[in-house]
Scaffold this motif. Sequence first.
Motif, mmCIF file in Angstrom:
data_model
loop_
_atom_site.group_PDB
_atom_site.id
_atom_site.type_symbol
_atom_site.label_atom_id
_atom_site.label_comp_id
_atom_site.label_asym_id
_atom_site.label_seq_id
_atom_site.Cartn_x
_atom_site.Cartn_y
_atom_site.Cartn_z
ATOM 1 N N LEU A 41 0.925 -1.135 0.045
ATOM 2 C CA LEU A 41 -0.168 0.041 0.334
ATOM 3 C C LEU A 41 0.999 0.805 0.144
ATOM 4 C CD1 LEU A 41 -2.201 1.051 -0.107
ATOM 5 C CD2 LEU A 41 -2.717 0.467 2.799
ATOM 6 N N SER A 42 1.873 1.269 1.044
ATOM 7 C CA SER A 42 3.144 2.330 0.213
ATOM 8 C C SER A 42 3.648 2.815 -1.173
ATOM 9 C CB SER A 42 4.230 1.858 1.754
ATOM 10 O OG SER A 42 5.298 0.915 0.617
ATOM 11 N N ALA A 43 3.243 1.881 -2.229
ATOM 12 C CA ALA A 43 3.165 1.999 -3.401
ATOM 13 C C ALA A 43 1.940 2.823 -3.539
ATOM 14 C CB ALA A 43 3.627 1.184 -3.801
ATOM 15 N N ARG A 44 0.804 3.346 -2.598
ATOM 16 C CA ARG A 44 -0.279 4.133 -3.435
ATOM 17 C C ARG A 44 -0.169 5.199 -2.802
ATOM 18 N NH1 ARG A 44 0.312 -1.329 -4.116
ATOM 19 N NH2 ARG A 44 -0.910 -1.781 -6.441
ATOM 20 N N GLN A 45 0.416 5.416 -1.126
ATOM 21 C CA GLN A 45 -0.062 6.348 -0.976
ATOM 22 C C GLN A 45 1.186 6.164 0.447
ATOM 23 O OE1 GLN A 45 -2.236 4.971 2.884
ATOM 24 N NE2 GLN A 45 -3.413 4.876 0.984
ATOM 25 N N PRO A 46 0.939 7.744 0.700
ATOM 26 C CA PRO A 46 2.544 8.616 0.981
ATOM 27 C C PRO A 46 2.288 7.818 2.702
ATOM 28 C CG PRO A 46 1.432 10.545 0.787
ATOM 29 C CD PRO A 46 0.887 9.368 0.271
ATOM 30 N N ALA A 47 3.465 7.032 3.939
ATOM 31 C CA ALA A 47 2.947 7.621 4.835
ATOM 32 C C ALA A 47 1.705 8.957 5.817
ATOM 33 C CB ALA A 47 4.726 7.598 6.010
ATOM 34 N N PRO A 48 1.505 8.909 6.196
ATOM 35 C CA PRO A 48 0.021 9.378 7.004
ATOM 36 C C PRO A 48 1.198 10.534 8.010
ATOM 37 C CG PRO A 48 -0.165 7.671 7.545
ATOM 38 C CD PRO A 48 0.637 7.195 6.759
ATOM 39 N N ALA A 49 2.148 10.075 8.279
ATOM 40 C CA ALA A 49 3.146 11.230 9.578
ATOM 41 C C ALA A 49 3.730 12.291 8.611
ATOM 42 C CB ALA A 49 4.228 10.774 10.259
#
Length: 360
Positions: free
Chosen positions: A318-326
Motif C-alpha cells: 500500500l505504501s507504493a500507492r500513498q505516502p506515510a500519513p505522518a
Amino acid sequence: MPDRRNFLRATAVAGGSVAAGIAAGAATAPAARAAGDPAADRLALLSWHAALANRRYQPAVVAVIGSSSTEGVGSVYGRGFVSMLAENLRSAYPVAGAPGGANFVAAWGRPPRWPVHATGGRPAPPEDGWALKGYDLDGGTLTYAFTGTSVRVWHAPGATLTVTIDGRPMPAAGSGQLDAGNHTVTVSGRGRVTGFVTFDGDESRGIQVWNGGHGGRTTGSFASRIDAWAPSLATIRPHLVILQLGVNDWRTRVPAATVKRNLKMIVEAARAHAGTDPSFVIYGSPRVGPARDRGFSRVAQAWAEVAAEDSAVSYFDLSARQPAPAADNRLGLYCDDLIHMTDKGAAHTADALTGFLSPG
C-alpha cells in the motif's frame, strides 16, 4: 485436478507440524518464486482467479485476517476496507441472485454503529473464534438485524443458548432458507458467542468475504492461537487469504524476524486447514502513527520476503500507492491518530486492492 503448485515448484518442499492442531505433513509450501518474474505474481493468485471464474456455480471465498484496519476501526461499521472490498468485488464480478451477505460479523466490535446489540455480558478475552474475539453472555442477549437468506450462530463449546429468528426458535447451527429480506436473530443464555454467519443468496455461489479482524492483534496473537481460529477455515473454505498484520508488532517493537516467522506460521496454518489450496496476499501498510520510523523498513522487508519465498503468496504494498500519513495526510486518508483509515482512506485502499486482485 492436479495441484497447481506442481506446475510452480521445481522440487517439493516437505510440510510439517507448525503448531498445535496441525498434523505433520498436512500441507506443503510452494517453492520460492523466481526473482522479478511478473508471471509468478499472477500464478500466485491462480487459485483465487480460478475460483472467481467459477463464481456462478460455487462461491469464490476471501478470508481476511488482521488487526484494527481489518476490523474497520476509524470508519463507521460497513465502511472499512474489508466491507468496501466485498462491495467492489461483487460489483465488478456480479452473480444474478447472489448479492452477498455480511458472511461474518463478530459478536462485538469497536467501529461505531456495530450492528450487534449486546446486554448482560462482556467482551471475552482475545482467545477464541475466527477473529479471536467473542462475547460472554451471562443471562443476557445478543441481537443482530441483517439482510439475507440464512444465518448461523458461532459459539464456543458448552454454551447454553436459545436462538430465535424473527421471534421463531431456530438451532444455532442454522436457520435454513429464509425469504430474502430483513431479519433479526436473537441469542440469549449463557456462554461465549463468537459471531454471526449470514448469507444473502451467496450460500452456494457468488463472492463471500469473511472479516477476521480484531483491533490490537499482532502476528503473535494469531501465530500463538492457531488452534482457536484456524479450524474455522474448514467451514469458510477460502480461495484467497489476506493477512493484514505486522503494524502492531512494529509499534510494540517486535523484531522483524519474529514478524516474518509468525506470518509464515499463519500461512502454513491456513494452508493446512482451508482444504482449498488458497492464494495468499500479505498486506503491507505505509508507516503509520507518529514520526517514529525506527525498524519499519525491516518489517516492510519481512512482508516482502514472505511473499518472495512462497510462490502462492503475493505482496500488496500500500505504501507504493500513498505516502506515510505522518509525512503527508493532506488528502485525509487517515484519522487524526495517523494510524486508522477514514472512510475515504478505507475506500481508497479497497479500490487499490481490488485492482491488485483482478485477473485482468
